[in-house]
Design an enzyme around this catalytic site. Structure first.
Site, mmCIF file in Angstrom:
data_model
loop_
_atom_site.group_PDB
_atom_site.id
_atom_site.type_symbol
_atom_site.label_atom_id
_atom_site.label_comp_id
_atom_site.label_asym_id
_atom_site.label_seq_id
_atom_site.Cartn_x
_atom_site.Cartn_y
_atom_site.Cartn_z
ATOM 1 N N LYS A 156 74.015 -0.180 18.944
ATOM 2 C CA LYS A 156 74.716 -0.275 17.620
ATOM 3 C C LYS A 156 75.834 0.037 17.896
ATOM 4 O O LYS A 156 77.191 -0.229 16.720
ATOM 5 C CB LYS A 156 74.038 0.983 16.802
ATOM 6 C CG LYS A 156 74.793 1.751 15.678
ATOM 7 C CD LYS A 156 74.997 3.098 15.767
ATOM 8 C CE LYS A 156 75.764 3.110 13.369
ATOM 9 N NZ LYS A 156 74.998 2.248 12.855
ATOM 10 N N GLU B 90 67.252 -2.819 -11.180
ATOM 11 C CA GLU B 90 67.691 -4.000 -10.919
ATOM 12 C C GLU B 90 67.799 -5.372 -11.668
ATOM 13 O O GLU B 90 66.523 -5.398 -11.084
ATOM 14 C CB GLU B 90 67.373 -3.787 -9.137
ATOM 15 C CG GLU B 90 68.711 -4.724 -8.270
ATOM 16 C CD GLU B 90 68.597 -4.664 -7.178
ATOM 17 O OE1 GLU B 90 68.619 -3.762 -6.271
ATOM 18 O OE2 GLU B 90 68.384 -5.680 -6.944
ATOM 19 N N ARG C 169 72.687 5.684 20.865
ATOM 20 C CA ARG C 169 72.411 4.011 19.880
ATOM 21 C C ARG C 169 73.924 4.089 20.837
ATOM 22 O O ARG C 169 74.505 2.965 19.828
ATOM 23 C CB ARG C 169 73.048 5.134 18.300
ATOM 24 C CG ARG C 169 71.561 5.054 17.800
ATOM 25 C CD ARG C 169 72.070 5.365 15.966
ATOM 26 N NE ARG C 169 73.133 6.460 16.173
ATOM 27 C CZ ARG C 169 73.871 6.854 14.743
ATOM 28 N NH1 ARG C 169 73.988 6.383 13.842
ATOM 29 N NH2 ARG C 169 74.491 7.987 14.861
ATOM 30 N N GLU C 170 73.644 3.069 21.773
ATOM 31 C CA GLU C 170 75.036 2.269 22.750
ATOM 32 C C GLU C 170 75.245 1.675 21.989
ATOM 33 O O GLU C 170 76.255 0.567 21.474
ATOM 34 C CB GLU C 170 74.499 2.690 23.555
ATOM 35 C CG GLU C 170 74.499 4.152 24.584
ATOM 36 C CD GLU C 170 73.324 4.655 24.630
ATOM 37 O OE1 GLU C 170 72.255 4.343 24.075
ATOM 38 O OE2 GLU C 170 73.217 5.522 26.142
ATOM 39 N N CYS D 210 64.951 -0.451 -7.495
ATOM 40 C CA CYS D 210 65.655 -1.086 -7.172
ATOM 41 C C CYS D 210 65.126 -2.183 -6.122
ATOM 42 O O CYS D 210 64.526 -2.480 -5.528
ATOM 43 C CB CYS D 210 67.009 -0.235 -6.427
ATOM 44 S SG CYS D 210 66.916 1.182 -5.498
ATOM 45 N N HIS E 261 75.499 -3.695 -5.971
ATOM 46 C CA HIS E 261 76.084 -3.841 -4.331
ATOM 47 C C HIS E 261 77.243 -4.415 -4.307
ATOM 48 O O HIS E 261 77.404 -5.139 -3.359
ATOM 49 C CB HIS E 261 74.692 -4.329 -3.908
ATOM 50 C CG HIS E 261 73.545 -4.079 -3.794
ATOM 51 N ND1 HIS E 261 72.694 -4.005 -5.028
ATOM 52 C CD2 HIS E 261 72.497 -2.500 -3.371
ATOM 53 C CE1 HIS E 261 71.361 -3.088 -4.935
ATOM 54 N NE2 HIS E 261 71.917 -2.115 -3.538
ATOM 55 N N ILE F 245 72.828 5.480 -12.951
ATOM 56 C CA ILE F 245 71.273 6.131 -12.607
ATOM 57 C C ILE F 245 71.479 6.655 -10.639
ATOM 58 O O ILE F 245 70.462 7.633 -11.126
ATOM 59 C CB ILE F 245 71.039 4.701 -11.199
ATOM 60 C CG1 ILE F 245 71.046 3.457 -12.314
ATOM 61 C CG2 ILE F 245 69.917 4.558 -10.201
ATOM 62 C CD1 ILE F 245 70.551 3.592 -13.055
HETATM 63 N N1 GLN Z 1 70.138 8.207 -7.833
HETATM 64 C C1 GLN Z 1 70.065 7.477 -6.822
HETATM 65 C C2 GLN Z 1 71.516 7.447 -6.649
HETATM 66 O O1 GLN Z 1 72.005 7.152 -8.002
HETATM 67 C C3 GLN Z 1 69.226 6.379 -6.524
HETATM 68 C C4 GLN Z 1 69.580 5.998 -5.671
HETATM 69 C C5 GLN Z 1 67.921 4.331 -5.139
HETATM 70 O O2 GLN Z 1 67.898 4.429 -5.938
HETATM 71 N N2 GLN Z 1 68.165 4.055 -3.694
HETATM 72 O O3 GLN Z 1 72.276 6.990 -6.247
HETATM 73 ZN ZN ZN Z 2 68.230 2.147 -6.715
#
Ligand code: GLN
Ligand code: ZN
Length: 766
Positions: free
Chosen positions: A19, A675, A16-17, A653, A704, A441
């Site tokens: 990167k 999401e 991975r040089e 998501c 995010h 989640i």
């Molecule tokens: N349960 C996972 C978390 O909370 C769900 C991650 C995801 O949706 N990609 O990290």
């Molecule tokens: Zn998610």
């Protein structure tokens, strides 16, 4: 003579040089010249590997600092005005990276261009943007320089790779009402000029990737193909053109494809059946590219089977003169070199081929097709045969108990005992949740300290007991914190997990892991997918210990947290000796056992994450319903082993739900979290047409971003959601897991989220 070729080589480098160099450059720690030196070093190394393998034509310009679609945007000068790029012969690297990642400094604050998945791969490309003012002109010299460099490195037949005009345009986004046809008309002369320059450099053939031919094309898209290729065909000063397609059959667009350029490459791994349709239609003298070695997977090719296809191609074409043998697609999607794997089990390793080994397969096949059966070649065929024989019968692969269970799956196993209304009543009687219940989640911040614990355990600096104790402490803190914040359904925080797929794969039979099996996901980001090589079986419970620990330390309901069968499949390299649906079913049985064990341990709520459910969709709509049939069924098998009063959640998501609503409803989870906050709940419009029958938690907090949403903001989102979802069905939760966030923002945001739920309750009561 048939020739051996390749369509593209992995870019990162075996260690991975690239990167690392790109990321250090972004941090300002190396200069642009140093970054370019690393790139040149890798280019030469990769050309050397391909020359040593004995390929005839070697792809150049397949390399990229970030993404090949973005490179094409640079080459065509289609730089959106917000990047304020000076009009130069060559786009500045700084502009290029600003387009890829956005830029925030003293004189600019510009967001990145959009990014999306490249067909059905886990590679993401930067989406081109066009409008009325897009002014196409050559703005990169990279492809031309690449040809020169390759020649200097000894490559005799460098074959430049470009994204074809139709695919480039159709995968882009037109921001205003300018018709596609008009954009194309402006773009084509630049393609013409690029090809003229290659011609001047004595390049004999250019590869134009047109994978959009595998998609469902409407009339407009078809006419784009026609218009583009009529133009390209008619150019007088140009090299020969090889059109490459991959990831599916192009039989439904054969009429377009057979007239394009001077050669046509087909993916005969994904769609061997298209050979018989297309080969006879190709004009005489045209090169037929046969992609018979899988560029998307880690398994050795079945060389006998591949050779049969090649022979069939030769028969249909009246000889093997104009046949090109190649991987099915660019090797961008394969890890680079199996020889680097020192920890893989020898037997399993002997069944595999990574990028470098795949090229050896391509060359061996070409030799035999040409009637040159040297001892090396015979050895390669023998090794392939042995590997396939061994795989078919190995006790590592076949688990009779799993197969018997699989055969015994019936409709009862794929259905909860009662329908949702009865279940939800039973669950409510047991859980006694307030209206607008709050939950998360699953993951809480994976801090450096948490990650260090795993490292210390691996290095032997912590005993297993010390490690588990430290994880338990994290769980206790997180529970206490959730209780204080007033969350209703608690989670343990997933601190014991490195990754949601790897964690489970490591505990299941049938999975293997590599040290260096990286593939590019986007930009400098790679993933190292686990490898499913055999029947999947759960030898022991995987999560019960942690969920039970949490349950024993709180009076609140605790939600057990699992990764669903489709996500496990989608984010792994999957065995190619049985249909994906069969492998998915085996994973579903393993998850089912875990769900049942969680229930037995007193866990009342279990979430089975399926974030890749939409990602698994086939490229053509006609194949969707078959996918839904098995994917939905696998989820149901995984989730239906429990009693009515155990509440099953799932999580997804992405927000393009409209087209797949029926399938999501058919999964019949009691609660789904999705999401939604970034689209400001727009996705909920879909709920007006389709009444989702069960409970739903549209995310009200975009995890995010480090931003802390206010309680007003979240209340507002919930109120909007209420216009579409009945209040008894609405849950309150973030968009996704919190593992990438810091504790400070999480604490504030979660407090605001609970406050928003309380306001909703008061308003509903008052
Ligand atoms: N349960 C996972 C978390 O909370 C769900 C991650 C995801 O949706 N990609 O990290
Ligand atoms: Zn998610």
């Amino acid at each position: 003579m048939a020739v051996a070729s390749n369509l593209g080589f992995p870019r990162f480098g075996a260690k991975r040089e690239l990167k690392k160099a790109v990321e250090t450059f972004w941090k300002g720690k190396i200069s642009e010249a140093e970054l370019r030196d690393t790139a040149d070093m890798l280019l030469e190394r990769h050309w050397r590997i391909q020359m040593d393998a004995g390929l005839f034509a070697i792809p150049v310009n397949d390399f990229s600092y970030y993404d090949h679609m973005l490179d094409m945007t640079g080459l065509l000068g289609a730089i959106p005005p917000r990047y304020n790029a000076p009009l130069l012969d060559e786009i500045k690297l700084d502009t290029y990276f600003a387009m890829a990642r956005g830029a925030q400094d003293a004189d600019r604050d510009v967001p990145a261009m959009e990014m999306t998945k490249w067909f059905d791969t886990n590679y993401h490309y930067i989406v081109p943007e066009f409008d009325e003012d897009t002014d196409f002109h050559i703005a990169s010299l990279h492809p031309f320089r690449a040809v020169e460099k390759a020649r200097a490195a000894g490559v005799e037949h460098p074959r430049p790779v470009l994204v074809g005009p139709a695919t480039y345009l159709l995968l882009g986004k037109i921001l205003d009402n300018t018709p596609k046809r008009v954009i194309l008309e402006r773009m084509l002369p630049v393609y013409g000029e690029i090809l003229r320059r290659f011609h001047e450099m004595d390049v004999d053939m250019v590869q134009l990737d047109e994978p959009a031919l595998v998609l469902d094309l409407d009339d407009e898209a078809r006419s784009i193909f026609e218009q583009a290729w009529t133009y390209l065909n008619s150019l007088s000063e140009r090299p020969k053109l090889l059109t490459t397609t991959y990831f599916g059959s192009i039989a439904h667009n054969a009429d377009l494809a057979v007239d394009m350029g001077d050669g046509l490459h087909l993916d005969l791994v994904r769609a061997p059946e298209q050979l018989d349709t297309i080969a006879p239609q190709l004009p005489e003298g045209k090169l037929l590219g046969c992609g018979v070695v899988n560029g998307r997977n880690v398994w050795r090719a079945d060389l006998d089977k591949a050779l049969n296809l090649l022979k069939r191609a030769a028969t249909l074409r009246g000889g093997h003169e104009d046949i090109m043998v190649a991987p099915s697609c660019s090797l961008l999607h394969s890890p680079i070199d199996l020889d680097l794997e020192t920890r893989l089990d020898d037997e399993i390793k002997s069944w595999m081929a990574f990028g470098k080994q795949k090229l050896d397969e391509v060359v061996a096949l070409t030799h035999v097709l040409n009637g040159e059966g040297s001892s090396d070649v015979q050895q390669a065929f023998a090794a392939s045969r042995d590997a396939w024989d061994a795989r078919r019968s190995s006790s590592r692969v076949v688990n009779e108990t799993v197969r018997e269970r699989q055969d015994a799956i019936n409709d009862t196993m794929a259905r909860r005992a009662s329908d949702f209304p009865k279940r939800v009543a039973a669950q409510q009687a047991k859980l006694n949740l307030p209206p607008f219940p709050t939950t998360t989640i699953g993951s809480f911040p994976q801090t450096r300290e948490v990650r260090r614990l795993r490292l210390q355990l691996r290095k032997g600096e912590l005993t297993r007991e010390q490690y588990e104790h430290a994880i338990e402490n994290e769980i206790l803190n997180t529970l206490k914190y959730q209780e204080e914040a007033g969350v209703d359904v608690l989670v343990h925080g997933e601190f014991e997990r490195n990754d949601m797929v790897e964690y489970f794969g490591e505990q299941l039979d049938g999975y293997a892991f590599t040290q260096h099996g990286w593939v590019q996901s986007y930009g400098s980001r790679g993933v190292k997918p686990p490898i499913i090589f055999g029947d999947v079986h759960r030898p022991h419970p995987m999560t019960v210990r942690w969920s039970k620990f949490a349950k024993d330390h709180t009076d609140h309901p605790v939600k057990g947290m699992l990764t669903g069968p489709v996500a496990m499949l989608q984010w792994s390299f999957v065995r190619d000796d049985q249909p994906r649906s069969k492998t998915c079913e085996q994973i579903a049985l393993a998850i089912r056992d875990e769900v049942v064990d969680l229930e037995a341990a007193g866990i009342e709520v279990v979430q089975i994450d399926e974030p890749a459910f939409r990602e698994g969709l086939p490229l053509r709509r006609k194949d969707w319903s078959a996918y839904f049939d098995w994917a939905v069924r696998c989820f149901r098998v995984a989730s239906s082993g429990v009693k009515d009063d155990t509440q099953i959640h799932t999580h997804m998501c992405y927000s393009e739900f409209n087209e797949i609503f029926d399938a999501i409803a058919a999964m019949d989870a009691d609660v789904i979290s999705i999401e939604a906050s970034r689209s400001r709940m727009e996705l909920l419009d879909a709920f007006d047409e389709f009444h989702y029958p069960n409970d739903i938690g549209p995310g009200v907090w975009d995890i995010h971003s480090p931003r802390v949403p206010s309680s007003d903001e979240m209340t507002d989102l919930l109120q909007r959601a209420l216009k579409h979802i009945p209040k008894q069905r609405l849950w309150v939760n973030p968009d996704c897991g919190l593992k990438t966030r810091g504790w400070t923002e999480v604490k504030e945001s979660l407090a605001n989220m609970v406050a928003a739920a309380k306001r909703m309750r008061e308003e509903a009561a008052g």
